[in-house]
Design an enzyme around this catalytic site. Structure first.
Site, PDB file in Angstrom:
ATOM      1  N   VAL A  33      -4.035  -1.951   4.023  1.00 18.90           N
ATOM      2  CA  VAL A  33      -4.822  -2.496   3.027  1.00 18.90           C
ATOM      3  C   VAL A  33      -4.406  -2.028   1.557  1.00 18.90           C
ATOM      4  O   VAL A  33      -4.101  -3.009   0.595  1.00 18.90           O
ATOM      5  CB  VAL A  33      -6.368  -2.225   3.141  1.00 18.90           C
ATOM      6  N   PRO A  53      -2.335  11.496   1.387  1.00 20.49           N
ATOM      7  CA  PRO A  53      -1.229  12.408   2.257  1.00 20.49           C
ATOM      8  C   PRO A  53      -0.034  11.507   2.720  1.00 20.49           C
ATOM      9  O   PRO A  53      -0.302  10.513   2.958  1.00 20.49           O
ATOM     10  CB  PRO A  53      -2.038  12.979   3.412  1.00 20.49           C
ATOM     11  N   GLY A  56       0.403   9.378   5.912  1.00 20.84           N
ATOM     12  CA  GLY A  56      -0.642   8.238   5.785  1.00 20.84           C
ATOM     13  C   GLY A  56      -0.198   6.988   5.359  1.00 20.84           C
ATOM     14  O   GLY A  56      -0.851   5.977   5.097  1.00 20.84           O
ATOM     15  N   ASP A 118     -13.908  -2.886   2.695  1.00 16.40           N
ATOM     16  CA  ASP A 118     -14.812  -3.282   3.630  1.00 16.40           C
ATOM     17  C   ASP A 118     -16.247  -2.682   3.685  1.00 16.40           C
ATOM     18  O   ASP A 118     -16.955  -2.809   4.540  1.00 16.40           O
ATOM     19  CB  ASP A 118     -14.205  -2.555   5.037  1.00 16.40           C
TER      20      ASP A 118
END
Length: 272
Positions: A33, A53, A56, A118
Site C-alpha cells: 500500500v 523498518p 518491512g 483502510d
C-alpha cells in the site's frame, strides 16, 4: 423554483487536485500500500519521507529508497517525526491499528491532514483509483466504501477513451500558453477565453462513447490536435486577432486570416 437547481446529495467528498509539488509528505510504512502512495506522491513532485523498518519494505519502496527518490528512516514512527512544521500531510500504511490511530490523533493535534489506510473514519481525504495519460488524470472515488469497485469503474472508463487523448490535451495546453503570450492583457481575458473555447473540442456526451469522437467533431478531431505542430500553432494564433477559427487544413494550406471568412456554418463542438 427548487426544481430548477441540482438536488443536494450529502455523503460525498470534495474531489480536488491537491498540489503538493515541492511539499513535504510523510509516509509511515513500507509495504505494498505504501508503494502505491509513494508513487502517487512522486508523480505529483512531492518531497517524500518514508519511515519503516528495513525488514518491512516492499521491493518497490526499497527501490525508491536505494535510488534516493525519497528520504528514508530505518525505524518505527516516533511522535517527534511530526515536529517539522513543513509537513503538509501524513499517510500511514502499517498493519498496526493501534499505532495508526495514535498517529491520527497526533496529526489532529497538529492540524496536519492525514490518511490512515483502510480506516475511512480516520481520513481527511481518500485515494481514489486513478487513470493517467500524460496531463490527463481521472480519479474514481467510492468515498471509502469499495476501493476494488473504484478500480473496476476506472478501468471501464479508461477502456472507452481514445488512445491519443493525453497527447491531444498536451497539445491544447501548449496552445493555451502561446495564446496567453500573444494576448497577455487582463482586458483580453473574455476574448481569449471565447476564442480558446472555440478551438477546444466540447465533449457533450452522457455516455462513454468517446472512441467515436473523431468521427463526429465538426472541425478538429483528436487526431488533428495530436498532429498539430509548433508551426501549426504559430499559424493558428494569427487568427486570434481577427477572431477566426480555421481548420487544420486551412492553416496548412496557408489561408490568409484577414481574408478567410467564418460564416458560422460549422463549429468546434463535438456531439454524440
Amino acid at each position: 423554483m427548487a426544481e430548477k437547481f441540482p438536488k443536494v446529495e450529502g455523503g460525498g467528498s470534495l474531489i480536488l487536485a491537491w498540489q503538493v509539488k515541492n511539499k513535504k509528505v510523510l509516509v509511515v510504512g513500507g509495504g505494498e500500500v505504501a508503494a502505491g502512495r509513494v508513487l502517487n506522491l512522486l508523480n505529483a513532485d512531492a518531497k517524500v519521507t518514508v519511515i519503516s523498518p528495513r525488514d518491512g519494505l516492499n521491493d518497490e519502496v526499497a527501490y525508491r529508497i536505494d535510488h534516493r527518490e525519497v528520504q528514508y528512516f530505518d525505524r518505527k514512527f516516533e511522535p517527534s517525526d511530526l515536529d517539522d512544521d513543513q509537513i503538509t500531510m501524513v499517510l500511514t500504511a502499517v498493519d498496526d491499528p493501534e499505532a495508526s490511530s495514535q498517529i491520527w490523533k497526533l496529526c489532529k493535534e497538529r492540524k496536519i491532514a492525514a490518511n490512515i489506510a483502510d480506516v475511512p473514519p480516520e481520513c481527511d481525504f481518500y485515494f481514489g483509483s486513478v487513470h493517467r495519460d500524460g496531463p490527463l488524470q481521472i480519479m474514481v472515488s467510492t468515498n471509502g466504501n469499495g476501493p476494488k469497485m473504484a478500480n473496476i469503474v476506472r478501468r471501464r472508463i479508461a477502456a472507452n477513451l481514445p488512445p491519443n487523448i493525453g497527447n491531444a490535451i498536451a497539445k491544447v495546453g501548449e496552445l493555451r500558453k502561446k495564446l496567453r503570450a500573444v494576448a497577455p492583457g487582463n482586458d483580453q481575458g473574455p476574448k481569449r477565453m471565447k476564442w480558446y473555447v472555440a478551438v477546444v473540442m466540447l465533449f457533450k456526451s452522457t455516455k462513454l462513447t468517446y472512441s467515436r469522437m473523431s468521427n463526429v467533431c465538426l472541425q478538429w478531431s483528436l487526431e488533428d490536435l495530436c498532429d498539430m505542430e509548433e508551426e501549426d500553432m504559430s499559424q493558428l494564433l494569427q487568427y486570434y486577432t481577427p477572431d477566426k477559427v480555421p481548420s487544420l487544413n486551412q492553416i496548412r494550406l496557408g489561408d490568409d486570416p484577414d481574408e478567410w471568412k467564418f460564416d458560422g456554418s460549422f463549429g468546434w463542438a463535438c456531439v454524440v
